[in-house]
Design an enzyme around this catalytic site. Structure first.
Site: not given
Lengths: 569, 170
Positions: A116, A165
């Site tokens: 992703q 992240k």
């Protein structure tokens, strides 16, 4: 002393500080810490779960257009973020403030084609006002604060902040959002009037004009200059046209209104554009759908262009008098320099054209069958003459809505004018209803575009918003079919639609609905939808027919194709 | 119409030295269909500020679009079209030219006539270095192309406005 927070918390701390009450999004791997922080710390921001991220960006758009404040959408990395792009491009074309927050893979995986991962900075770069990739927690608060500032100031637009992240998971000490200072030395959105000399030149041209018109675009509305526009028009008796996005900046019912111009604008408006001797454009991009072939637009006119964005002035047309400044402040300085005037011969001429437009009007033809213009007109009557917000999709119904729903209220039409994004209406209406909870919000969509984002029925039902839907169903991609009729010898390649039973689909989501096939039932159906406390779905079955007038792409507005009259048929 | 004449322009952009800034500018040029003949980027006297020199070709109207579109970029600090300014324009080029004993002298002579210098020699090639006005660099390239140019690298033009010179007695 500031707080000790994670990057995920910073996102919410920033949203709360910016006064965001609602955001639209969909979680996923790379944005999980942000979603977790929302649940863990119970930030006072309502999260609306969408069905597909495209819906989130259109919802943020609807919210942004309605409130003037940035709409917020959130998505995960890769496909999630890419799904936002249609909505961001739509907002970028139409100057809509949005802040998009996307998760990105951890720093260590950047550029390694991990799961992703996509280069969202690169993908969104040409379709946003600005964007950020944040790989260091120290930059996160700064990026979000600047994103909100850039999105809402100057000429508004979408700004994307991509957050890796590990930034979301990292802890930062002494965080104080209020203490962050905007550091954008290359960006100065200070609103000011245009320079005095250009305003004086504009006034001189308007004072000397015999056949002046104004074209008002969305910029008038963004500058909140509707009252000044009207004052100028009334003082000098200048007929006012709008662009498609300018609808609502001047009341369509005003005697000086000449509706809107361009490819499917009213004929009398296009005649006035082609014959005027001075054209004052206010906050309009003058794009090809309005102008037709650039070199044939308003051939007799000296063009004065007021726009905040200097790159718009002279982009498409050669402008005689560029007036770069905020519409509100500039009009305020212009009005005292413009003399009271009458232009009776010109206004008589326009009214003669207007009469001819009315004669050819679809609604003045005696027709018993249900048709889209009639639905638009009835909706206008039954909403206390347009006291509602209509969110359209893209295509024939969009043009009919713009022609037959006489908008008088500012920002009462939300439509994807620049990008022409089918599938815009339903999600944008959801966002608009969140932005204006007390407003009556109507979706008007065609059967083709509506199905592109029909899945947001789920969001609508879950949120139980009182959005009313008027689906204009002609079982065709109608506008494309119209082009095939006119330019491709009626070869209907890919345009007939084998549609599902829409009312049953709405029903499956718990949304009541009704099919309308008779003209006599239109008013009753609209009232039924209005009376219902919640979302309501109406399907109007109409025949395939053409929107008139029609200026063929790349041709002059003077070459518009008119609706055949009884005599010419 | 004078406005329609295609002309070469030298434009300087001072930009914030931030990741992706070159991407933004190059993307803008391709998206808006502007030509870039050369582009040179490096840091300036001011930390955090980079300077880009573009050479681009277009009409006066194109140049206004280049200017306003570049200025609209959030990370662009300032734009100046220096084409008509009294300025110092320089370009550096390295040319590896095939030169064997029969013609080596001719190549060296041409280089000297262009105030270029020979910076590397092998048995069958020379590397010629020139730092000069872009049109003089082009002249050397044209002349050396009569021999075999094996490899060439050019930096593109960089430009700096000349300072105002006080006349005697001022």
């Amino acid at each position: 002393m500031g707080k000790t927070v994670t990057g995920a918390q910073i996102v919410w701390e920033a949203l709360v500080a910016e006064g965001v009450d609602v955001c639209f999004g969909m979680p996923g791997g790379a944005i999980l810490p942000v979603y977790d922080a929302l649940a863990k710390y119970e930030y006072p921001v309502k999260h609306v779960l969408v069905t597909h991220e495209q819906g989130a960006s259109h919802m943020a758009d609807g919210y942004g257009r309605t409130t003037g404040r940035p709409g917020v959408c959130i998505a995960t990395s890769g496909p999630g973020a890419i799904n936002l792009m249609t909505g961001l491009a739509t907002a970028n074309m139409d100057s809509v403030p949005i802040v998009a927050i996307t998760g990105q893979v951890p720093n260590i995986l950047l550029g390694r084609d991990g799961f992703q991962e996509a280069d969202i900075l690169g993908v969104s770069l040409p379709i946003t006002k600005h964007n950020y990739l944040v790989t260091d927690i120290k930059d996160l608060g700064q990026a979000i604060k600047e994103a909100f500032y850039i999105a809402r100031s100057g000429r508004p637009g979408p700004v994307l902040v991509d957050v890796t992240k590990d930034v979301q998971n990292t802890v930062l000490e002494d965080f104080d959002y209020d203490a962050i200072e905007i550091d954008l030395p290359g960006y100065d959105p200070t609103m000011s009037a245009a320079d005095a000399a250009s305003i004086a030149r504009a006034a001189k041209l308007l004072n000397e004009a015999e056949r002046p018109i104004i074209i008002s675009g969305q910029g008038t509305s963004l500058a909140k200059a509707e009252a000044e526009l009207r004052e100028l028009a009334e003082k000098a008796q200048i007929p006012v046209a709008t662009s498609l996005l300018g609808i609502g900046t001047f009341p369509t019912t005003h005697p000086l209104s000449i509706s809107w111009g361009g490819m499917h604008g009213d004929a009398h408006c296009n005649y006035a554009i082609q014959d005027c001797d001075v054209l004052l454009a206010v906050g309009a991009r003058l794009d090809d759908r309005l102008t037709g072939a650039f070199d044939t637009f308003a051939p007799k006119a000296k063009i004065v262009h007021i726009d905040l964005d200097p790159s718009e002035v002279g982009k498409n047309l050669i402008i005689d008098t560029p007036v770069v400044g905020d519409a509100l402040l500039t009009l305020r300085e212009l009005i005292p320099q413009v003399e009271s005037n009458e232009h009776p011969a010109w206004i008589d001429q326009i009214n003669e054209w207007r009469g001819e437009t009315a004669e050819r009007d679809i609604l003045s033809q005696e027709r018993d069958d249900l048709n889209a213009p009639y639905v638009c007109q009835q909706l206008w009557h039954l909403t206390n003459e347009g006291d509602c917000t209509v969110v359209t999709d893209v295509g024939q119904h969009q043009m009919w809505e713009a022609q037959y729903f006489k908008h008088t209220k500012r920002r009462s039409l939300l439509t994807s004018g620049g990008l022409g994004t089918m599938g815009y209406a339903l999600p944008a209406a959801i966002g608009a209803q969140f932005g204006a909870p007390d407003e009556e919000v109507w979706v008007m969509a065609g059967d083709g575009g509506f199905q592109m984002t029909m899945i947001e029925f789920k969001t609508l039902a879950e949120q139980n918003l009182p959005v009313k839907i008027a689906l204009i169903n002609n079982s065709f991609l109608g506008m494309v079919q119209q082009w095939q009729d006119v330019f491709y010898d009626k070869r209907y390649s890919g345009t007939p639609l084998k549609n599902p039973n829409f009312v049953q689909i709405a029903d499956a989501y718990g949304i009541p609905g009704r099919i309308v096939t008779e003209k006599a039932d239109v008013a009753d159906a609209i009232r039924e939808a209005q009376a219902y406390d919640g979302p309501y779905f109406l399907e109007f079955r109409v025949p395939a027919e053409h929107v008139y007038p029609m200026v063929p792409a790349g041709k002059s507005n003077a070459d518009m194709i008119r609706r055949p009259t009884a005599a010419t048929e | 119409m004078a406005d329609q004449t295609m002309e070469k322009h030298t434009i300087i952009a001072w930009v914030e030295d931030k990741p992706g800034v070159l991407y933004r500018i190059a993307g803008l040029f391709s998206r808006r269909n502007f030509n870039i003949e050369s582009l040179s980027v490096a840091q300036t006297e001011e930390p955090g500020v980079s300077r880009m020199t573009f050479v681009t070709i277009g009409t006066a109207r194109d140049m206004r679009q280049v200017h306003t579109q570049l200025n609209k970029q959030i990370n662009v600090l300032r734009i100046e079209d220096v084409t008509d300014n009294p300025s110092i324009d320089r370009e550096l080029a390295l040319l590896k030219v095939k030169a064997v004993s029969e013609n080596r002298h001719e190549v060296v002579q041409l280089a000297e006539l262009h105030k270029a210098s020979v910076v590397d020699v092998t048995i069958d090639s020379l590397v010629v270095q020139i730092v000069a006005r872009p049109d003089l660099v082009q002249s050397l390239v044209d002349n050396l192309s009569h021999f075999e140019i094996i490899e060439m690298v050019r930096t593109g033009s960089v430009s700096m406005n000349r300072s105002y010179r006080r006349k005697a007695g001022e």
